[in-house]
Write a protein that holds these residues in place. Structure first.
Motif, PDB file in Angstrom:
ATOM      1  N   ASP A  95      31.534  42.110  34.622  1.00 34.05           N
ATOM      2  CA  ASP A  95      30.521  41.996  35.680  1.00 34.05           C
ATOM      3  C   ASP A  95      31.152  41.543  36.991  1.00 34.05           C
ATOM      4  O   ASP A  95      30.791  42.029  38.070  1.00 34.05           O
ATOM      5  N   TYR A  96      32.103  40.613  36.896  1.00 33.92           N
ATOM      6  CA  TYR A  96      32.770  40.092  38.092  1.00 33.92           C
ATOM      7  C   TYR A  96      33.518  41.220  38.817  1.00 33.92           C
ATOM      8  O   TYR A  96      33.429  41.359  40.037  1.00 33.92           O
ATOM      9  N   LEU A  97      34.249  42.030  38.052  1.00 30.44           N
ATOM     10  CA  LEU A  97      35.005  43.124  38.662  1.00 30.44           C
ATOM     11  C   LEU A  97      34.071  44.163  39.269  1.00 30.44           C
ATOM     12  O   LEU A  97      34.294  44.642  40.384  1.00 30.44           O
ATOM     13  N   GLU A  98      33.018  44.491  38.545  1.00 38.23           N
ATOM     14  CA  GLU A  98      32.085  45.502  39.050  1.00 38.23           C
ATOM     15  C   GLU A  98      31.353  45.020  40.293  1.00 38.23           C
ATOM     16  O   GLU A  98      31.027  45.821  41.183  1.00 38.23           O
ATOM     17  N   ALA A  99      31.120  43.701  40.381  1.00 38.06           N
ATOM     18  CA  ALA A  99      30.487  43.141  41.573  1.00 38.06           C
ATOM     19  C   ALA A  99      31.372  43.313  42.808  1.00 38.06           C
ATOM     20  O   ALA A  99      30.876  43.294  43.945  1.00 38.06           O
ATOM     21  N   HIS A 100      32.685  43.472  42.565  1.00 36.69           N
ATOM     22  CA  HIS A 100      33.628  43.712  43.664  1.00 36.69           C
ATOM     23  C   HIS A 100      33.974  45.199  43.782  1.00 36.69           C
ATOM     24  O   HIS A 100      35.025  45.560  44.309  1.00 36.69           O
ATOM     25  N   ARG A 109      37.422  32.832  28.887  1.00 39.33           N
ATOM     26  CA  ARG A 109      36.666  33.186  30.092  1.00 39.33           C
ATOM     27  C   ARG A 109      37.407  32.716  31.344  1.00 39.33           C
ATOM     28  O   ARG A 109      37.522  33.451  32.335  1.00 39.33           O
ATOM     29  N   ALA A 110      37.927  31.481  31.295  1.00 35.28           N
ATOM     30  CA  ALA A 110      38.655  30.939  32.450  1.00 35.28           C
ATOM     31  C   ALA A 110      39.898  31.770  32.744  1.00 35.28           C
ATOM     32  O   ALA A 110      40.206  32.069  33.907  1.00 35.28           O
ATOM     33  N   MET A 111      40.617  32.180  31.697  1.00 35.20           N
ATOM     34  CA  MET A 111      41.814  33.000  31.880  1.00 35.20           C
ATOM     35  C   MET A 111      41.463  34.378  32.420  1.00 35.20           C
ATOM     36  O   MET A 111      42.109  34.894  33.333  1.00 35.20           O
ATOM     37  N   GLY A 112      40.412  34.977  31.834  1.00 32.44           N
ATOM     38  CA  GLY A 112      40.016  36.311  32.273  1.00 32.44           C
ATOM     39  C   GLY A 112      39.577  36.335  33.723  1.00 32.44           C
ATOM     40  O   GLY A 112      39.954  37.240  34.486  1.00 32.44           O
ATOM     41  N   LEU A 113      38.800  35.341  34.129  1.00 31.57           N
ATOM     42  CA  LEU A 113      38.340  35.288  35.516  1.00 31.57           C
ATOM     43  C   LEU A 113      39.483  34.978  36.472  1.00 31.57           C
ATOM     44  O   LEU A 113      39.531  35.496  37.594  1.00 31.57           O
ATOM     45  N   THR A 114      40.426  34.144  36.034  1.00 31.25           N
ATOM     46  CA  THR A 114      41.592  33.855  36.872  1.00 31.25           C
ATOM     47  C   THR A 114      42.394  35.131  37.115  1.00 31.25           C
ATOM     48  O   THR A 114      42.817  35.419  38.241  1.00 31.25           O
ATOM     49  N   ALA A 115      42.612  35.902  36.055  1.00 29.72           N
ATOM     50  CA  ALA A 115      43.343  37.173  36.193  1.00 29.72           C
ATOM     51  C   ALA A 115      42.551  38.160  37.044  1.00 29.72           C
ATOM     52  O   ALA A 115      43.115  38.855  37.897  1.00 29.72           O
ATOM     53  N   ALA A 116      41.227  38.205  36.834  1.00 33.57           N
ATOM     54  CA  ALA A 116      40.382  39.129  37.591  1.00 33.57           C
ATOM     55  C   ALA A 116      40.381  38.788  39.082  1.00 33.57           C
ATOM     56  O   ALA A 116      40.356  39.688  39.939  1.00 33.57           O
ATOM     57  N   GLU A 117      40.422  37.506  39.398  1.00 36.94           N
ATOM     58  CA  GLU A 117      40.464  37.087  40.807  1.00 36.94           C
ATOM     59  C   GLU A 117      41.735  37.595  41.485  1.00 36.94           C
ATOM     60  O   GLU A 117      41.715  38.013  42.651  1.00 36.94           O
ATOM     61  N   ASP A 118      42.848  37.582  40.747  1.00 37.59           N
ATOM     62  CA  ASP A 118      44.087  38.118  41.324  1.00 37.59           C
ATOM     63  C   ASP A 118      44.018  39.633  41.484  1.00 37.59           C
ATOM     64  O   ASP A 118      44.585  40.196  42.441  1.00 37.59           O
TER      65      ASP A 118
END
Length: 330
Positions: A20-25, A301-310
């Motif tokens: 969802d985070y990636l698709e929001a971007h 979740r924390a790792m996935g979002l950290t990687a997704a932010e990069d």
């Protein structure tokens, strides 16, 4: 629209809100359709049109990178990166990032201590007997141990090894370590003691491995090393399977050369029928295995979002926060 492959199936340790985070971007997500670790051929097929990947344990070889013409970033969800050809990625101008976040170190330290306690207190074995109606506390009282008088030896004291040291200290253990980098800060704050590699082997009641897999550390715990250990010693490995010569370890366990081992990682994952620890059944009762699962969903979740932010940073034209191959920007 940019595309990002997610190497691990979502819904387990890596919740679907990463997608969802990636698709929001405005990034199209390509999911792993196989529900398991991708092979080289499968990865080549999925990644060829991708701009980014959230990488798990799948093999990012030179061959894979050659077909990934659009790839800008390999965002590794974790701190091990032996499955990524860093040299090939750098040559192609691909950012490689990782997730050295505190949550991962905390979780891996917890799993390490869980394995130590599980073996030292003989919990799985007592559970099996009590379930069968066998109640023999005196027998087990002669076999279980107490941590507060044991020596923990740490092979590698980076982020995870340091967190293990803190937790072991709380149990009253004596802590020694070997690393190519002295940790004076932890020597001062926790009273841990730096020793040579040979002394680490000979003095440790419990040897816990926290070093990365490199050409220098591959097979580091071999038959010669194991033969220097105490007969009542235990080996814990939550780092990388290939750091241990697994055939030498199996031989030592069969011969009761050491007391036991707890492994969260293997040289081949999942193991196939040629692997020495494949489908052990009731054999090698002095070995405890877990399936490379040292952290749970909160940390995932924390790792996935950290990687997704990069990933988002790079696809915006920015530099990533947790860059491994610094040479790519020089």
């Amino acid at each position: 629209m940019s595309k990002c492959l997610i190497g691990l199936p979502l819904g387990g340790r890596f919740p679907k809100d990463i997608k969802d985070y990636l698709e929001a971007h405005k990034i199209e997500v390509i999911e792993n359709p196989y529900g398991r670790k991708l092979s080289e051929e499968e990865l080549m097929s999925l990644i060829k049109d991708c701009d980014a990947t959230l990488a798990a344990a799948e093999p990012y070889t030179k061959k894979v990178l050659e077909v990934a013409k659009k790839l800008k970033i390999i965002a590794r969800m974790g701190v091990g990166y032996d499955n990524v050809d860093l040299k090939a990625a750098t040559e192609r101008g691909i950012y490689v990032t990782w997730t050295p976040i505190p949550e991962l170190a905390y979780a891996m330290a917890e799993h390490t201590m869980a394995l130590i306690l599980t073996f030292v207190k003989r919990i799985p074995y007592m559970n099996q007997e009590v379930r069968k109606g066998i109640w023999e506390p005196e027998k087990w009282g002669a076999l279980i141990e107490d941590l507060y008088h044991l020596t923990l030896g740490l092979l590698g004291v980076g982020r995870i090894g340091g967190e293990v040291a803190k937790r072991a200290k709380a149990f009253g253990m004596s802590i020694i370590y070997y690393d190519i980098v002295r940790r004076k800060d932890l020597e001062d704050s926790l009273g841990i003691k730096y020793v040579s590699f040979n002394d680490l082997l000979s003095l440790s009641d419990i040897l816990s491995i926290h070093t990365p897999l490199t050409p220098e550390t591959k097979g580091m715990i071999n038959e010669e090393a194991i033969n220097k250990m105490k007969r009542n010693a235990i080996i814990i490995n939550t780092a990388r399977g290939a750091i241990i010569d697994e055939k030498a370890l199996a031989k030592a366990l069969m011969e009761n050369r050491i007391a036991g081992a707890c492994l969260d990682v293997l040289s081949e994952e999942p193991p196939t029928e040629t692997h020495v620890f494949y489908k052990l059944g009731d054999r090698l009762q002095n070995l405890i295995l877990t399936p490379h699962i040292g952290y749970g969903q909160h940390t995932g979740r924390a790792m996935g979002l950290t990687a997704a932010e990069d990933v988002v940073r790079v696809l915006r034209g920015e530099r990533p926060k947790y860059l491994l191959n610094i040479e790519v920007i020089k």
